[in-house]
Design a protein around this motif. Structure first.
Motif, PDB file in Angstrom:
ATOM      1  N   LYS A 194       0.841  -1.199   0.000  1.00  0.00           N
ATOM      2  CA  LYS A 194       0.000   0.000   0.000  1.00  0.00           C
ATOM      3  C   LYS A 194       0.875   1.249   0.000  1.00  0.00           C
ATOM      4  N   ARG A 195       0.504   2.204  -0.843  1.00  0.00           N
ATOM      5  CA  ARG A 195       1.235   3.470  -0.941  1.00  0.00           C
ATOM      6  C   ARG A 195       0.235   4.616  -0.908  1.00  0.00           C
ATOM      7  N   LEU A 196       0.581   5.686  -0.215  1.00  0.00           N
ATOM      8  CA  LEU A 196      -0.251   6.882  -0.176  1.00  0.00           C
ATOM      9  C   LEU A 196       0.608   8.066  -0.596  1.00  0.00           C
ATOM     10  N   ALA A 197       0.224   8.721  -1.674  1.00  0.00           N
ATOM     11  CA  ALA A 197       0.963   9.878  -2.187  1.00  0.00           C
ATOM     12  C   ALA A 197       0.171  11.146  -1.898  1.00  0.00           C
ATOM     13  N   ILE A 198       0.817  12.124  -1.271  1.00  0.00           N
ATOM     14  CA  ILE A 198       0.221  13.438  -1.047  1.00  0.00           C
ATOM     15  C   ILE A 198       0.916  14.408  -1.985  1.00  0.00           C
ATOM     16  N   THR A 199       0.184  14.922  -2.961  1.00  0.00           N
ATOM     17  CA  THR A 199       0.773  15.827  -3.945  1.00  0.00           C
ATOM     18  C   THR A 199       0.207  17.226  -3.779  1.00  0.00           C
ATOM     19  N   TYR A 200       1.112  18.207  -3.748  1.00  0.00           N
ATOM     20  CA  TYR A 200       0.752  19.620  -3.647  1.00  0.00           C
ATOM     21  C   TYR A 200       1.119  20.316  -4.956  1.00  0.00           C
ATOM     22  N   ARG A 201       0.258  21.226  -5.396  1.00  0.00           N
ATOM     23  CA  ARG A 201       0.514  21.966  -6.633  1.00  0.00           C
ATOM     24  C   ARG A 201       0.384  23.461  -6.377  1.00  0.00           C
ATOM     25  N   GLU A 202       1.234  24.224  -7.060  1.00  0.00           N
ATOM     26  CA  GLU A 202       1.178  25.675  -7.010  1.00  0.00           C
ATOM     27  C   GLU A 202       0.572  26.200  -8.306  1.00  0.00           C
ATOM     28  N   LEU A 203       0.277  27.494  -8.349  1.00  0.00           N
ATOM     29  CA  LEU A 203      -0.350  28.097  -9.514  1.00  0.00           C
ATOM     30  C   LEU A 203       0.669  28.497 -10.572  1.00  0.00           C
ATOM     31  N   SER A 204       0.212  28.524 -11.815  1.00  0.00           N
ATOM     32  CA  SER A 204       1.050  28.981 -12.918  1.00  0.00           C
ATOM     33  C   SER A 204       1.171  30.504 -12.879  1.00  0.00           C
ATOM     34  N   ALA A 205       2.052  31.045 -13.724  1.00  0.00           N
ATOM     35  CA  ALA A 205       2.314  32.484 -13.750  1.00  0.00           C
ATOM     36  C   ALA A 205       1.061  33.294 -14.055  1.00  0.00           C
ATOM     37  N   GLU A 206       0.139  32.733 -14.823  1.00  0.00           N
ATOM     38  CA  GLU A 206      -1.096  33.449 -15.177  1.00  0.00           C
ATOM     39  C   GLU A 206      -1.917  33.806 -13.954  1.00  0.00           C
ATOM     40  N   PHE A 207      -1.768  33.014 -12.884  1.00  0.00           N
ATOM     41  CA  PHE A 207      -2.551  33.218 -11.661  1.00  0.00           C
ATOM     42  C   PHE A 207      -1.711  33.816 -10.526  1.00  0.00           C
ATOM     43  N   GLN A 208      -0.461  34.144 -10.813  1.00  0.00           N
ATOM     44  CA  GLN A 208       0.426  34.744  -9.831  1.00  0.00           C
ATOM     45  C   GLN A 208       0.324  36.270  -9.909  1.00  0.00           C
ATOM     46  N   PRO A 209       0.867  36.997  -8.918  1.00  0.00           N
ATOM     47  CA  PRO A 209       0.866  38.470  -8.972  1.00  0.00           C
ATOM     48  C   PRO A 209       1.428  38.983 -10.283  1.00  0.00           C
ATOM     49  N   GLY A 210       0.665  39.872 -10.919  1.00  0.00           N
ATOM     50  CA  GLY A 210       1.053  40.407 -12.217  1.00  0.00           C
ATOM     51  C   GLY A 210       0.480  39.646 -13.385  1.00  0.00           C
ATOM     52  N   GLY A 211      -0.103  38.460 -13.126  1.00  0.00           N
ATOM     53  CA  GLY A 211      -0.696  37.655 -14.184  1.00  0.00           C
ATOM     54  C   GLY A 211      -2.108  38.105 -14.509  1.00  0.00           C
ATOM     55  N   GLU A 212      -2.609  37.626 -15.637  1.00  0.00           N
ATOM     56  CA  GLU A 212      -3.947  38.021 -16.094  1.00  0.00           C
ATOM     57  C   GLU A 212      -5.041  37.606 -15.127  1.00  0.00           C
ATOM     58  N   LYS A 213      -4.842  36.485 -14.430  1.00  0.00           N
ATOM     59  CA  LYS A 213      -5.855  35.995 -13.490  1.00  0.00           C
ATOM     60  C   LYS A 213      -5.330  36.047 -12.050  1.00  0.00           C
ATOM     61  N   GLU A 214      -4.631  37.112 -11.735  1.00  0.00           N
ATOM     62  CA  GLU A 214      -4.043  37.282 -10.409  1.00  0.00           C
ATOM     63  C   GLU A 214      -5.095  37.198  -9.307  1.00  0.00           C
ATOM     64  N   GLN A 215      -6.251  37.846  -9.494  1.00  0.00           N
ATOM     65  CA  GLN A 215      -7.258  37.875  -8.452  1.00  0.00           C
ATOM     66  C   GLN A 215      -7.854  36.494  -8.191  1.00  0.00           C
ATOM     67  N   VAL A 216      -8.048  35.728  -9.269  1.00  0.00           N
ATOM     68  CA  VAL A 216      -8.534  34.357  -9.114  1.00  0.00           C
ATOM     69  C   VAL A 216      -7.529  33.545  -8.302  1.00  0.00           C
ATOM     70  N   GLY A 217      -6.253  33.703  -8.641  1.00  0.00           N
ATOM     71  CA  GLY A 217      -5.212  32.986  -7.929  1.00  0.00           C
ATOM     72  C   GLY A 217      -5.141  33.371  -6.468  1.00  0.00           C
ATOM     73  N   GLN A 218      -5.264  34.648  -6.166  1.00  0.00           N
ATOM     74  CA  GLN A 218      -5.198  35.100  -4.779  1.00  0.00           C
ATOM     75  C   GLN A 218      -6.370  34.551  -3.971  1.00  0.00           C
ATOM     76  N   ASN A 219      -7.533  34.484  -4.605  1.00  0.00           N
ATOM     77  CA  ASN A 219      -8.699  33.923  -3.933  1.00  0.00           C
ATOM     78  C   ASN A 219      -8.480  32.447  -3.587  1.00  0.00           C
ATOM     79  N   LEU A 220      -7.933  31.694  -4.529  1.00  0.00           N
ATOM     80  CA  LEU A 220      -7.656  30.278  -4.277  1.00  0.00           C
ATOM     81  C   LEU A 220      -6.625  30.116  -3.166  1.00  0.00           C
ATOM     82  N   LEU A 221      -5.607  30.965  -3.173  1.00  0.00           N
ATOM     83  CA  LEU A 221      -4.568  30.876  -2.156  1.00  0.00           C
ATOM     84  C   LEU A 221      -5.106  31.230  -0.774  1.00  0.00           C
ATOM     85  N   ASP A 222      -5.961  32.240  -0.717  1.00  0.00           N
ATOM     86  CA  ASP A 222      -6.565  32.634   0.560  1.00  0.00           C
ATOM     87  C   ASP A 222      -7.375  31.487   1.158  1.00  0.00           C
ATOM     88  N   ILE A 223      -8.095  30.762   0.302  1.00  0.00           N
ATOM     89  CA  ILE A 223      -8.874  29.618   0.776  1.00  0.00           C
ATOM     90  C   ILE A 223      -7.947  28.487   1.206  1.00  0.00           C
TER      91      ILE A 223
END
Length: 270
Positions: A226-255
């Motif tokens: 038995k194996r259990l993998a915990i994978t974490y992912r970060e946002l792409s540049a489009e959702f980072q500060p300065g990106g086109e979807k910065e606000q969407v990304g910030q909302n996801l990060l806040d949650i």
């Protein structure tokens, strides 16, 4: 009726026994190079345990960081206890999963955050520890997926790239329960596969060329316990500060960083 989550061409031992008796896992015919995390090179033949006495042809393989014993055995037990308090849902190829993240339609590039309640509380300590590692000091995860692999189900995952539109440079996985192998393949090296050792309780970061030029997968034959993998992912540049979807990304990060999350499967059950 199959009691699994397989769709299309994907199969596991459950559906093969019930419906698809002739399905078998495709064996890799490539020359295997084993990655050594102690010298950050891949060697044809042998294993990472051969260090420093490696033999065979070498291949530079940038984009892999492994921290052995990222957590202790006691911490592993506590984390698994937390995880198994929540229900799993069936996934493809004999796996079961728990999702802590937004609902995403990757084809249409649509995101819904109404089912996202944050990362689970036990991940706060792991997050703080990751941030103390140089390569992850600015890592801000917005999604966590817990995947269970069982040999009796023939669990595996086909070679694939994680999405590039939403998910960013680094893919971070904590490997629990048992050792296994991450198999990397690339169209640039059609005769070679690189086997990355996933040690029990180790943390692996996939980035750079290993993220963008090599697909990763796990073969059924490499799941022996038995194996259990915990994978974490970060946002792409489009959702980072300065990106086109910065606000969407910030909302996801806040949650995400409330660490009050309940898995999507738990929400469906309740």
């Amino acid at each position: 009726m199959s009691h699994c989550g397989c769709k299309g061409i994907r199969t596991c031992l459950v559906c093969e026994k019930e419906e698809r008796q002739n399905e078998t896992e495709t064996k890799c015919s490539r020359k295997i190079h084993s990655f050594c995390d102690l010298c950050n090179m891949a060697y044809e033949g042998g294993t990472a345990d051969d260090h420093p006495n490696h033999h065979g042809n070498t291949l530079e393989f940038p984009g892999i960081f492994i921290r052995r014993d990222f957590i202790s055995s006691e911490e592993e037990s506590d984390i698994l206890e937390h995880i198994y308090k929540s229900p799993f849902v069936e996934s493809q190829s004999g796996r079961r999963k728990q999702d802590y993240g937004p609902k995403v339609n990757f084809k249409r590039k649509k995101i819904k955050s109404d089912v996202f309640t944050g990362l689970p509380d036990f991940s706060r300590v792991l997050y703080d520890r990751m941030k103390s590692t140089d390569i992850l000091k600015d890592f801000e995860p917005v999604e966590q997926c817990n995947l269970e692999y069982l040999p009796e189900r023939g669990s595996s995952i086909d070679p694939h790239f994680d999405d590039f539109w939403l998910w960013g440079e680094r893919l971070v996985t904590l490997n629990l329960g048992s050792d296994t192998i991450l198999c990397m393949t690339s169209s640039d090296y059609p005769d070679i596969s690189v086997h990355i050792p996933l040690f029990r309780n180790s943390l692996i970061v996939v980035y750079g060329p290993a993220r963008h030029a090599w697909m990763h997968g796990i073969h059924r034959c490499d799941i022996t316990e038995k194996r259990l993998a915990i994978t974490y992912r970060e946002l792409s540049a489009e959702f980072q500060p300065g990106g086109e979807k910065e606000q969407v990304g910030q909302n996801l990060l806040d949650i995400a960083l409330t660490f009050d999350g309940v898995s999507v499967g738990s929400l469906k059950v309740s």
